[in-house]
Write a protein that holds these residues in place. Structure first.
Motif, short mmCIF file in Angstrom:
data_model
loop_
_atom_site.label_atom_id
_atom_site.label_comp_id
_atom_site.label_asym_id
_atom_site.label_seq_id
_atom_site.Cartn_x
_atom_site.Cartn_y
_atom_site.Cartn_z
N GLU A 178 0.86 -1.18 0.09
CA GLU A 178 0.03 0.00 -0.10
C GLU A 178 0.73 1.55 0.05
OE1 GLU A 178 -2.05 3.29 1.07
OE2 GLU A 178 -0.69 2.58 2.44
N PHE A 179 2.05 1.28 0.89
CA PHE A 179 2.73 2.30 0.96
C PHE A 179 3.49 2.66 -0.64
CE2 PHE A 179 7.50 3.85 1.48
CZ PHE A 179 7.05 4.90 2.09
N PHE A 180 4.06 1.53 -1.15
CA PHE A 180 4.75 1.75 -2.42
C PHE A 180 3.92 2.21 -3.50
CE2 PHE A 180 7.99 -1.37 -0.56
CZ PHE A 180 8.81 -0.50 -0.08
N SER A 181 2.57 1.71 -3.56
CA SER A 181 1.65 2.07 -4.53
C SER A 181 1.15 3.51 -4.78
CB SER A 181 0.14 1.50 -4.13
OG SER A 181 -0.52 2.04 -3.00
N ARG A 182 1.86 4.27 -3.78
CA ARG A 182 1.76 5.92 -3.78
C ARG A 182 2.86 6.57 -4.82
NH1 ARG A 182 1.98 6.64 2.52
NH2 ARG A 182 0.22 5.06 3.35
N TYR A 183 3.89 5.47 -5.17
CA TYR A 183 5.16 5.92 -6.09
C TYR A 183 5.17 5.32 -7.21
CZ TYR A 183 6.67 7.78 -1.28
OH TYR A 183 6.57 8.37 -0.32
N SER A 184 5.57 5.98 -8.29
CA SER A 184 5.82 5.41 -9.41
C SER A 184 7.28 5.33 -9.89
CB SER A 184 5.06 6.45 -10.54
OG SER A 184 5.70 7.41 -10.75
N ILE A 185 7.32 4.17 -10.87
CA ILE A 185 8.77 3.79 -11.49
C ILE A 185 8.90 3.87 -12.85
CG2 ILE A 185 10.71 2.32 -11.49
CD1 ILE A 185 10.48 1.49 -8.67
N GLY A 186 9.51 4.52 -13.70
CA GLY A 186 9.58 4.72 -14.96
C GLY A 186 10.85 4.20 -15.50
N VAL A 187 11.03 3.61 -16.72
CA VAL A 187 12.26 3.01 -17.18
C VAL A 187 12.06 2.83 -18.61
CG1 VAL A 187 11.33 0.38 -17.10
CG2 VAL A 187 14.00 1.15 -17.03
N GLY A 188 13.07 3.35 -19.53
CA GLY A 188 13.11 3.18 -20.87
C GLY A 188 13.91 1.54 -21.07
N SER A 189 13.26 0.90 -22.12
CA SER A 189 13.80 -0.57 -22.23
C SER A 189 13.64 -0.97 -23.61
CB SER A 189 13.14 -1.37 -21.08
OG SER A 189 13.72 -2.60 -21.54
N THR A 190 14.52 -1.89 -24.19
CA THR A 190 14.37 -2.57 -25.31
C THR A 190 13.78 -3.88 -24.93
OG1 THR A 190 16.57 -3.42 -25.01
CG2 THR A 190 16.33 -1.36 -26.39
N GLY A 191 13.41 -4.27 -23.67
CA GLY A 191 13.03 -5.29 -23.37
C GLY A 191 13.09 -6.08 -22.10
N ASN A 192 14.54 -6.19 -21.98
CA ASN A 192 14.90 -7.14 -20.64
C ASN A 192 14.99 -6.36 -19.35
OD1 ASN A 192 14.69 -9.40 -21.96
ND2 ASN A 192 17.18 -9.69 -22.11
N LEU A 193 15.56 -5.13 -19.25
CA LEU A 193 15.34 -4.34 -18.04
C LEU A 193 14.01 -4.01 -17.43
CD1 LEU A 193 16.95 -2.62 -16.27
CD2 LEU A 193 16.88 -0.75 -17.75
N GLY A 194 13.12 -3.47 -18.73
CA GLY A 194 12.00 -3.17 -18.12
C GLY A 194 11.24 -4.71 -17.49
N LEU A 195 11.44 -5.91 -18.17
CA LEU A 195 10.92 -7.07 -17.50
C LEU A 195 11.50 -7.10 -16.20
CD1 LEU A 195 11.22 -9.83 -20.23
CD2 LEU A 195 9.19 -8.99 -19.22
N SER A 196 12.76 -7.19 -15.93
CA SER A 196 13.19 -7.31 -14.45
C SER A 196 12.44 -6.23 -13.40
CB SER A 196 14.77 -6.96 -14.45
OG SER A 196 14.95 -5.61 -14.61
N ILE A 197 12.32 -5.00 -13.98
CA ILE A 197 11.61 -4.01 -12.88
C ILE A 197 9.94 -4.42 -12.93
CG2 ILE A 197 10.98 -1.70 -13.01
CD1 ILE A 197 13.77 -0.97 -14.10
N GLY A 198 9.35 -4.79 -14.10
CA GLY A 198 8.11 -5.01 -14.09
C GLY A 198 7.65 -6.32 -13.00
N ILE A 199 8.64 -7.32 -13.19
CA ILE A 199 8.42 -8.55 -12.43
C ILE A 199 8.51 -8.42 -11.00
CG2 ILE A 199 9.39 -10.92 -11.97
CD1 ILE A 199 9.67 -10.99 -15.09
N ILE A 200 9.73 -7.82 -10.62
CA ILE A 200 10.03 -7.18 -9.11
C ILE A 200 8.74 -6.50 -8.70
CG2 ILE A 200 11.46 -5.61 -9.59
CD1 ILE A 200 11.60 -7.88 -6.72
N ASN A 201 8.41 -5.62 -9.57
CA ASN A 201 7.33 -4.55 -8.90
C ASN A 201 5.92 -5.40 -8.80
OD1 ASN A 201 6.02 -1.81 -8.41
ND2 ASN A 201 4.85 -2.75 -10.34
N ALA A 202 5.80 -6.41 -9.36
CA ALA A 202 4.51 -7.10 -9.05
C ALA A 202 4.42 -7.75 -7.62
CB ALA A 202 4.45 -8.47 -10.05
#
Length: 436
Positions: free
Chosen positions: A153-177
């Protein structure tokens, strides 16, 4: 910034290798500015920074073991095996002397690519900083508490952005889940559709751009920085990404010791790293140099259509120059390496550390992909095979610098492939076989 034709012509005269680079011919470049470790200057980082990053990984291990069951066997440590490539060496690279291994980062838990080291680390560090500033977490806490709903609930108040060709975005999306941040991934046209789909399945918002990585990261940086609660993971200029990757050197040292492999003046280590923007190979190279000193020799591998770090180092213009400035289109099947402009932070450090860079055509990547599948039963995505050609491509360097080549150890870094859908991998493999 743009460069005049007169300036480009001058570079072609001063640095003749650029003529082949601009003609899209595979090249091998030896770095004239490589320094001995004792002579390094202005790196901005030290061995202590690597050790602090490793300590942070260990603090988060209970959390990772809690939310990612696949890491329980390693007590929450994200690491990959080191596998000998004897069959591939015997059949494809018989003239390469010494032992040949692959660092299997395509099998890294959670994200299935080398980006699990950098992307996940930076997000975890950001989460730790926010939680500590809010008084919700202390360094001596058992970090499994981060899996509790109150943190989501606390982290949902914050956003993370990333530019990616694929794998970096995937790593961030999966941990963020598992953490709960709002994640926006700005993806270039090179990114594979299955990576976009997987990101959306993990709750990330994917914003697609018709241009390349440079366009995606510029737009993402601008939009994220406009959000007071936003945090941008900047692949072009991130200290934390770099340090996340560097910890691999400490882990590799342990694996080499377990295999009774010595690294010293009589037993040099050669490491070959696929290279996009330069953060992951740069971070690993930095770590290896801090651990093994001058006894390790690191090489970057780039596609002929995306030699961004190569031209940045050859010309000395670093991140000021892009491949498009030299009329190169930055279009490659190696989507993870499809980067037109190098990292500002990483390239400045790699300038003193990398022994050389070689470039490859896409067809060569596919042929190596098929060879790995046939000889070793190992399936990689095309960009991850670039390091496999290293022992052969660096042969002139090895001959010139090493007198005891039969005592060398070669390691090709396999950077991704575990999450590739079976139908896509079959297509990659069939293409490689058709080129034999």
């Amino acid at each position: 910034m743009g460069f005049s034709q007169a300036q480009i012509n001058d570079w072609q005269i001063r640095y003749p290798i650029l003529n082949d680079v601009m003609d899209l011919k595979p090249v091998f470049w030896t770095n004239p500015r490589l320094k001995k470790v004792e002579d390094l200057s202005d790196l901005q980082l030290s061995r202590k920074d690597i050790e602090e990053a490793e300590a942070r990984w260990k603090r988060f291990a209970p959390f990772l073991a809690t939310v990612f069951p696949e890491t329980k066997a390693t007590d929450g440590i994200i690491e990959s095996p080191l596998k000998e490539m004897s069959r591939l060496q015997a059949s494809v690279f018989p003239k390469v002397s010494g032992n040949f291994y692959v660092k299997c980062d395509h099998k890294l838990p959670i994200a299935g690519s080398i980006k699990a080291r950098g992307g996940i680390y930076e997000v975890l560090k950001h989460a730790e900083t926010l939680a500590m500033e809010a008084g919700m977490l202390q360094e001596n806490d058992h970090y499994a508490v981060l899996a509790e709903d109150r943190f989501r609930e606390f982290f949902s108040r914050y956003s993370i952005g990333v530019g990616s060709t694929g794998n970096l975005g995937l790593s961030i999306g999966i941990i963020n889940a598992k953490l709960g941040f709002q994640v926006n991934v700005y993806m270039s046209a090179d990114a594979k559709q299955w990576k976009k789909d997987l990101l959306r399945e993990n709750g990330a918002q994917v914003l697609e751009f018709s241009g390349d990585f440079g366009e995606a990261i510029t737009a993402g940086r601008k939009k994220t920085n406009a959000d007071p609660n936003g945090y941008f993971v900047d692949d072009e200029d991130s200290r934390d990404l770099f340090l996340g990757y560097s910890v691999a050197a400490l882990r590799l040292r342990k694996q080499l010791q377990e295999k009774n492999i010595t690294v010293d003046a009589d037993h040099p280590l050669f490491v070959y790293l696929p290279c996009g923007v330069g953060g992951s190979p740069g971070g690993i190279t930095f770590g290896l140099k801090m651990v093994f000193g001058d006894h390790v020799h690191c090489f970057f591998a780039e596609p002929v259509h995306s030699p961004s770090v190569l031209i940045g180092l050859v010309t000395g213009k670093m991140d000021e120059i892009s491949v498009q400035d030299l009329g190169i289109d930055n279009r490659t099947e190696a989507d993870g390496l499809a980067v037109g402009r190098p990292s500002r932070f990483a390239t400045a450090i790699s300038d003193q550390l990398v022994s050389g860079i070689y470039t490859m055509k896409d067809d060569a990547l596919y042929r190596l992909l098929a060879a790995m599948a046939d000889r070793e039963g190992m399936f990689l995505e095309p960009s991850a095979t670039a390091g496999l050609a290293g022992p052969q491509r660096a042969f002139p360097y090895i001959n010139n610098h090493i007198s005891t080549s039969n005592q060398t150890t070669h390691i090709a870094w396999a950077t991704g492939g575990a999450l590739v859908p079976a139908k896509d991998m079959e297509m990659f493999y069939n293409k490689g076989k058709s080129l034999e």
